[in-house]
Design an enzyme around this catalytic site. Structure first.
Site, PDB file in Angstrom:
ATOM      1  CD  GLU A   1      -2.997  -1.155   2.182  1.00 46.11           C
ATOM      2  OE1 GLU A   1      -3.426  -0.054   2.579  1.00 46.11           O
ATOM      3  OE2 GLU A   1      -3.366  -2.232   2.662  1.00 46.11           O
TER       4      GLU A   1
ATOM      5  CD  GLU B   1      -7.234   1.483   2.633  1.00 41.50           C
ATOM      6  OE1 GLU B   1      -6.124   1.813   3.087  1.00 41.50           O
ATOM      7  OE2 GLU B   1      -7.382   1.045   1.480  1.00 41.50           O
TER       8      GLU B   1
END
Length: 245
Positions: free
Chosen positions: A37, A43
């Protein structure tokens, strides 16, 4: 990525999740590190006002220059209509969370954002009876060649990538909150070959803020001598598979 995974493949493959640092050479020590990430990913949209449309047109110039990005695109339930009872995560969550893109842009991100380990990040039921899911089925994760065709940081990006295992090319084009019309020469395609362009694009009335779902699918025959006009809705995008005949 191999079509079939040999014994022990998963145990020898690394993906860093919840990693807030950008890649700094880890892949030289651990070449089996496939993705990580290290960016404000999908998210973030679940507990805040979300990533603004220009966010996606900045990442290719910044974080992704350092290595593969595990962004997890592919959400079709853009307004969380099927999310059920939501839990408030923090004070940034005002109860109005959503994905700030069109559906066509979600498909384009699979090409624009490089990661050799991708996923279909939405609920299974949100892909049912959705012809656009075919692009997620088709798009590879391993590329032989990459060409940045058009780009302006914070505004728009158009990237074409050639599949490692076939003669097919894939294209992703995205824009910020502004609608945009881009003229595209197809001279990156192999000369002498004929391709079928499978196009997934924003509809005429698409808009990330007011009407994010409408999209259109079409096909046309093309060669390296042809050109296309890409019409991107505000916060939108376009994904194309060029299937070699």
């Amino acid at each position: 990525m191999p079509k079939r995974f040999p014994r022990g493949w998963y145990s020898s493959t690394i993906k860093w999740t919840n990693s807030y640092g950008k890649p700094t050479g880890t892949r030289r020590t651990y070449p089996n590190m496939m993705s990580r990430e290290g960016a404000r990913g999908m998210e973030w949209n679940g507990w805040s006002d979300g990533n603004p449309p220009e966010h996606h047109t900045i990442l290719p110039f910044t974080r992704i220059l350092a290595g593969p990005l595990d962004y997890t695109p592919g959400v079709f339930d853009l307004l969380y209509k099927n999310a059920g009872k939501r839990v408030k995560w923090n004070d940034l969550d005002k109860g109005t969370s959503r994905i700030n893109t069109t559906l066509a842009k979600q498909l384009a991100l699979f090409v624009v954002f490089y990661s050799p380990l991708q996923m279909a990040s939405d609920l299974v039921e949100n892909y049912e009876n959705q012809p656009a899911f075919q692009f997620i089925r088709d798009v590879p994760v391993n590329w032989e060649e990459t060409k940045v065709l058009q780009a302006s940081i914070g505004e728009y990006v158009t990237i074409a990538r050639k599949d490692w295992d076939s003669d097919d090319w894939y294209l992703g084009a995205i824009t910020n909150e502004e609608s945009r019309t881009l003229s595209l020469q197809l001279d990156f395609l192999e000369k002498g070959k004929v391709y079928i362009a499978e196009i997934y694009k924003d509809a005429e009335d698409s808009d990330w803020k007011t009407n994010p779902y409408p999209h259109e699918l079409s096909k046309l025959e093309c060669t390296s001598g042809d050109s296309l006009v890409l019409k991107l809705a505000p916060g939108g995008g376009q994904a194309i598979r060029f299937k070699a005949r």
